[in-house]
Design a protein around this motif. Structure first.
Motif: not given
Length: 232
Positions: A92-105, A126-130
């Protein structure tokens, strides 16, 4: 073009069933006025639908030409690993990317639970709330500053010893390179392994310029060490 499926707590029911995905993708295509979606994220995981059912739905809409690739956002490490196992077992298709909560704090969650998975499965991140809801721009440095925008309540938790130490390091590095704290924050993220691009928003031309400057800024070892020491 990227969008998400799976709902968001408080706005839509979290649902990663095949039935929901097949219905949701057509709504998204119509809403976005496009024939296909480049990257389709599992936004939230309902944690009850078998991962192979979710992946079977993705397989169907990829074969139909509605989606090119799939990605994951708020999925537990255990369910993410189970998804890769199912992808391998059932072709089956595989996840190619991840969008986690990640930044300096906000480093602990991603670095402890997901960084190794990104390495193992070659995920582009691709971090959100960068910029930590604007805290990493240096705009908020005291309780009084919290009244500067509607995001004040969201950044109050960062006004502690660690957060202020991060701001101090950002001040030093941004002064050294004659740039902004926000640009340095984004450049730090881009210097981390497997980061494709940090996700950041802009509401003015000035803020947009800040984002555009980040890929042009190369932080040296001294810069990275100072930011790492302050943020760990």
């Amino acid at each position: 073009m990227a969008t998400k499926v799976g709902g968001e707590t408080g706005k839509h029911p979290v649902d990663t069933s095949k039935k929901h995905i097949l219905e949701a993708v057509d709504k998204s295509l119509k809403h976005l006025q496009t024939d296909y979606i480049d990257l389709y994220y599992t936004h939230f995981d309902d944690e009850k639908t078998p991962v192979e059912e979710t992946l079977e739905a993705y397989n169907e809409i990829i074969k139909a030409g509605k989606v090119r690739y799939i990605a994951a956002s708020n999925i537990s490490p255990e369910r993410l690993e189970a998804s890769f196992a199912a992808s391998e077992k059932y072709n089956l298709p595989k996840y190619q990317a991840l969008q986690p909560h990640y930044n300096l704090v906000e480093r602990e969650g991603y670095e402890s639970n997901y960084a190794a998975l990104a390495e193992n499965y070659e995920l582009t991140v691709f971090p959100y709330w960068s910029l930590a809801s604007g805290f990493l721009t240096g705009k908020y440095r005291s309780e009084e500053d919290l009244n500067k925008s509607v995001r004040g309540d969201s950044v109050k938790k960062y006004l502690d010893q660690k957060g202020l130490a991060v701001l101090k390091a950002l001040d030093q590095v941004s002064n050294k390179h004659n740039t902004s704290q926000a640009t340095v924050s984004l450049a730090w993220l881009m210097a981390q392994p497997h980061i494709g691009a940090p996700i950041a928003s802009a509401t003015s031309e000035k803020q947009l310029k800040t984002i555009f400057e980040a890929p042009k800024l190369t932080l040296d070892k001294e810069d990275l060490d100072a930011l790492d020491q302050a943020s760990k």
